[in-house]
Design a protein around this motif. Structure first.
Motif: not given
Ligand code: GMT
Length: 379
Positions: A14, A122, A282-284, A286, A174, A208
């Protein structure tokens, strides 16, 4: 336009998106003010129209937890008044959306309306935000935003599922600056790391638990049994020592290198043959887009917004979370044949072009214009 940006300054996706967006806006002549607790990592050089305002949290023996939100709000109010900001764009809802809301209220009491846009990234929605310690505040702040965006359609759906949202959410994916990422390969790096022309496999993350870095090692072990390969692990975070221990115990240990946090990640990506992203959610993704922009195909899970980026059988392959056997099979399929690998590399770059910043930036600018037009009426 004078734009304030609130974001995390660290290596997280982000913060990277916020910083790259701010730099691109500044290049187009907007004045951009970053307000955060330390210099954003991608803001390494002086750039015209870019300003950085550091937030200092005054300490006091009573505080067990330093009130960062209060300090950030005060700084935002101060910068907004002095610099005459037109709009604020916050990245990652917690705590930035509620901070911007509070600042807007304070400024309203002084006769100005400072609209704010919240971009959901996310884990602010899928992991942390929905926790009951945060949910009411996150819900309120999202609903109070003048506009809300999410980085994928999957994240948009998750937001409506987990929160009582009454606002429209616009999906703006993204992006990548292809001028920076699709650079010449650093072949001397490659020769040093893979002297016998082994295949080069890369993973980059903040280590993480959600990234499941242990799965990268499991996949690599399986690949290494069939194809000479090296693994480069970029980044650092809570799981790094656990993964380091696992590597020491595995047969492919001598072929694995931990590179830590790297600013010029593209220099390593550009010499890679395959990127592995085995995330739980994973929201996207990147990091995968950055790899694709460097002509590196992606082996990933099929979770969250990843299917909106990684095209099955074209730019790479997707497997169920934790299915390391399938990921290894797919990795070997791509790596075992020179021509096939070249085709996947070309596909990865072609697809990455669809996310070039030049395509995405105008969508943010149009949104700012719409919000500003509405805000004049509100004030
Ligand atoms: O998980 C990270 O790498 C950090 C996190 C963040 O918010 O800093 O990344 C999230 O935002 C990125 C930029 O929009 C997305 O590309 C990542 O997919 C997303 N991470 C997760 O959803 C786990």
């Amino acid at each position: 336009m004078k734009i304030g940006i609130l974001c995390y300054p660290t290596f997280g996706g982000s913060g990277v998106v916020a910083t790259e967006l701010g730099k691109a806006l500044a290049q187009k002549g907007h004045q951009v003010h970053f307000i955060t607790y330390s210099q954003p990592v991608r803001l390494e050089h002086f750039a015209e129209n870019v300003f950085y305002h550091e937030v200092t949290v005054a300490d006091y023996p009573l505080f067990e937890f330093s009130p960062y939100e209060t300090a950030l709000t005060s700084k935002l109010v101060d910068v907004a008044l002095f610099e005459k900001l037109d709009i604020v764009h916050v990245h990652y809802a917690i705590p930035h959306a509620s901070v911007a809301y509070m600042a807007r209220q304070i400024l309203l009491s002084r006769g100005t309306y400072l609209p704010f846009i919240t971009t959901l990234h996310g884990t602010d929605i899928t992991l942390v935000g929905k926790n009951e310690s945060y949910n009411p505040v996150v819900t309120f702040a999202i609903n109070q935003s003048d506009a809300v965006t999410s980085v994928s359609d999957s994240l948009r759906r998750d937001t409506f599922q987990n929160f009582s949202i009454e606002k429209e959410i616009e999906v703006i994916p993204n992006f990548i600056d292809l001028r920076r990422f699709n650079k010449m390969r650093k072949d001397h790096f490659r020769r040093a790391i893979a002297p016998n022309n082994e295949r080069l496999i890369i993973h980059a993350s903040n280590f993480r638990p959600v990234k499941r870095v242990s799965d990268v090692v499991s996949v690599f072990n399986r690949v290494q049994e069939k194809i000479p390969a090296k693994l480069l692990l970029i980044g650092d975070g809570p799981d790094r020592s656990k993964v380091e221990k696992e590597c020491r115990e595995c047969s492919a240990c001598e072929h694995i290198r931990f590179l830590g946090k790297l600013e010029a990640v593209e220099e390593i990506l550009s010499i890679g043959d395959l990127f592995i992203l085995p995330s739980e959610t994973e929201s996207f993704g990147l990091a995968a887009l950055e790899a694709m922009a460097c002509q590196v195909p992606v082996i990933s899970t099929n979770t969250g917004g990843i299917p909106e980026l990684n095209v099955q059988g074209v730019t790479g392959f997707m497997s169920n979370v934790g299915d390391v056997e399938d990921m290894a099979r797919n990795a070997i399929h791509i790596l075992e044949d020179d021509e096939r690998l070249l085709q996947f590399k070309a596909n990865a770059l072609r697809h990455a072009r669809e996310f070039d910043i030049q395509q995405i930036l105008p969508r943010y600018e149009a949104l700012y214009d719409r919000v500003l037009a509405g805000a004049t009426k509100t004030a």
